[in-house]
Motif scaffolding. Sequence first.
Motif, short mmCIF file in Angstrom:
data_model
loop_
_atom_site.label_atom_id
_atom_site.label_comp_id
_atom_site.label_asym_id
_atom_site.label_seq_id
_atom_site.Cartn_x
_atom_site.Cartn_y
_atom_site.Cartn_z
N LEU A 86 -13.78 25.76 -0.38
CA LEU A 86 -13.79 26.99 0.38
C LEU A 86 -12.49 27.81 0.31
O LEU A 86 -11.28 27.40 0.65
N TYR A 87 -12.82 28.74 -0.07
CA TYR A 87 -11.55 29.64 -0.34
C TYR A 87 -11.38 30.72 0.72
O TYR A 87 -12.39 31.28 1.09
N SER A 88 -10.27 30.76 1.32
CA SER A 88 -9.89 32.04 2.22
C SER A 88 -8.31 32.74 1.64
O SER A 88 -7.76 32.09 1.03
N VAL A 89 -8.40 33.71 2.26
CA VAL A 89 -7.35 34.54 1.40
C VAL A 89 -6.50 35.18 2.69
O VAL A 89 -6.98 35.40 3.86
N LYS A 90 -5.22 35.18 2.61
CA LYS A 90 -4.24 35.59 3.66
C LYS A 90 -3.99 37.08 3.39
O LYS A 90 -3.20 37.67 4.20
N THR A 91 -4.06 37.51 2.11
CA THR A 91 -3.60 38.74 1.67
C THR A 91 -4.69 39.51 0.77
O THR A 91 -5.45 38.79 0.08
N PHE A 92 -4.60 40.77 0.71
CA PHE A 92 -5.54 41.42 -0.18
C PHE A 92 -5.10 41.11 -1.73
O PHE A 92 -6.09 41.44 -2.36
N GLU A 93 -3.92 41.23 -1.93
CA GLU A 93 -3.79 40.97 -3.34
C GLU A 93 -4.24 39.72 -3.80
O GLU A 93 -4.64 39.64 -5.09
N GLU A 94 -4.26 38.85 -3.16
CA GLU A 94 -5.07 37.60 -3.59
C GLU A 94 -6.68 37.83 -4.36
O GLU A 94 -7.17 36.89 -4.88
N LEU A 95 -7.15 39.01 -3.76
CA LEU A 95 -8.65 39.35 -4.17
C LEU A 95 -8.61 39.77 -5.57
O LEU A 95 -9.58 39.89 -6.09
N ARG A 96 -7.43 40.05 -6.14
CA ARG A 96 -7.29 40.64 -7.41
C ARG A 96 -8.36 42.01 -7.78
O ARG A 96 -9.05 41.99 -8.43
N LEU A 97 -8.00 42.70 -6.70
CA LEU A 97 -8.65 44.17 -6.55
C LEU A 97 -8.17 44.93 -7.58
O LEU A 97 -7.08 44.96 -8.00
N LYS A 98 -8.97 46.15 -7.91
CA LYS A 98 -8.42 47.05 -8.84
C LYS A 98 -7.26 47.84 -8.20
O LYS A 98 -7.51 48.06 -6.77
N PRO A 99 -6.18 48.18 -8.55
CA PRO A 99 -5.13 48.84 -8.20
C PRO A 99 -5.55 50.01 -7.33
O PRO A 99 -5.06 50.10 -6.01
N ASP A 100 -6.42 50.74 -7.70
CA ASP A 100 -6.77 52.05 -7.03
C ASP A 100 -7.47 51.76 -5.83
O ASP A 100 -7.53 52.28 -4.76
N LEU A 101 -8.31 50.58 -5.73
CA LEU A 101 -8.91 49.88 -4.66
C LEU A 101 -7.99 49.51 -3.52
O LEU A 101 -8.12 49.69 -2.36
N LEU A 102 -7.02 48.73 -3.94
CA LEU A 102 -5.90 48.01 -3.04
C LEU A 102 -5.19 49.07 -2.55
O LEU A 102 -4.75 49.30 -1.35
N LYS A 103 -4.78 50.35 -3.24
CA LYS A 103 -4.00 51.34 -2.78
C LYS A 103 -4.93 52.02 -1.54
O LYS A 103 -4.43 52.28 -0.54
N GLY A 104 -6.11 52.07 -1.84
CA GLY A 104 -6.95 52.57 -0.61
C GLY A 104 -6.97 51.80 0.66
O GLY A 104 -6.98 52.45 1.77
#
Length: 453
Positions: free
Chosen positions: A62-80
């Motif tokens: 069971l994965y859970s994340v504490k930061t948005f970085e852990e989701l490996r989002l595209k940089p433009d999306l992380l910025k949004g």
Amino acid sequence: RLGRKKVKSNIVPEKSENGGWRKDGDKVDLAEQSLLNKLIRHSLVRNRNQVEVLQRDPTSPLYSVKTFEELRLKPDLLKGVYNMGFNRPSRIQENALPMMLAQPPQNLIAQSQSGTGKTAAFSLAMLSHVNPANKWTQCLCIAPTYELALQIGQVIEQMGKYCPDVKLAYGIRGNRMERGIKLQEQIVIGTPGTVLDWCTKYRLIEPKKITMFVLDEADVMIATQGHRDQSIRIHRQLTKDCQMLLFSATFEDSVWRFAEQVVPDPNIIRLKREEETLDTIKQFYVVCKEKEDKFTALCNLYGSLTIAQAMIFCHTRKMAAWLTANLTKEGHQVALLSGEMTVEQRASVIERYRNGKEKVLVTTNVCSRGIDVEQVSLVVNFDLPVDMDGNADNETYLHRIGRTGRFGRRGFAVNMVDSKHSMDIINQIEMHFNRRITKLDTSDLEEMESLMS
């Protein structure tokens, strides 16, 4: 900036069919309530509910994340995401996002109240999911009303601010499209009737090419028979491989049955019932003869307490209007909230109250759910909440008094009792919650101060 279909001015708001007012009191319209919550929430609610996750495959980690970085989002999306003011994932996002973004795709049924960040979560999932190079609709999201669809669209537009190649179209009544032309927008948000027409009658969307289907506010959706059937008809046209995400604030049996029809082999995220709401709230009742008596008690109460803000609940609009007029005469800064106001008017009243411009909010039932104002320290049931049969409406009582004592702060709830029947209601509430409600004499200032300190 996200490309947006021009929404023409001839749009007629789709009125939810599960509303209507009772003769004497305001009835809660689920779709309007949900919209109101979206309009007044600028930040996530600090939810104390524990999240229960039931995995389709219990053997997989069971994965859970504490930061948005852990989701490996595209940089433009992380910025949004950061641009919207989200610093870290909310409780439901921690668990839901890894499932929504998993490869191969996983289906999800999630319970989440308004304000828990679920719209942002599935918006993020859709924006991550689309391939901007493909100029056809890949993600489809349906919501029960026109206004709710626009709200979701706004979240996607904000979050996708730095993803210029991802386009969004609104499948809502009044947004006229030419027949026979395939939509190039990768994401479509809309209401069930229009989206069904776009898939079948006008063939603007090719359902077999949809790879993610989001059904929001399922409990509101199935309260409207037509919407329920339209949603199922849209769902039937999708492929078996399409990822299904369903969200609902409540999980009654009817919602479960619907969810099981629409979402095969789901992961399930449920909120465990928050039983502790009453721990930080002191509950009292005051014996009165009639409304004038109740009013005197209210003024005594208000005079002896250092109150940040108060919320007063009445059964009818007429009583709420009478009380507002009398409190204003006494020099109190009062706001009135009732069902004949538009959702936007209500949102603006709540905004003023939240900013402290008014210290007292008088309201009918339309306001008992989901309004989080941290500084509410007193809730008064000027009229006790009863169901259609005249018995205690325990759920409404909990929602009402739960407006105070939030975030671990102390709060007070005072109930006005004006008959033997009202006293019976108090006894029923005590029995239901297994909590004692203390008698309060508002004319005895010393006693009041000792009880309420």
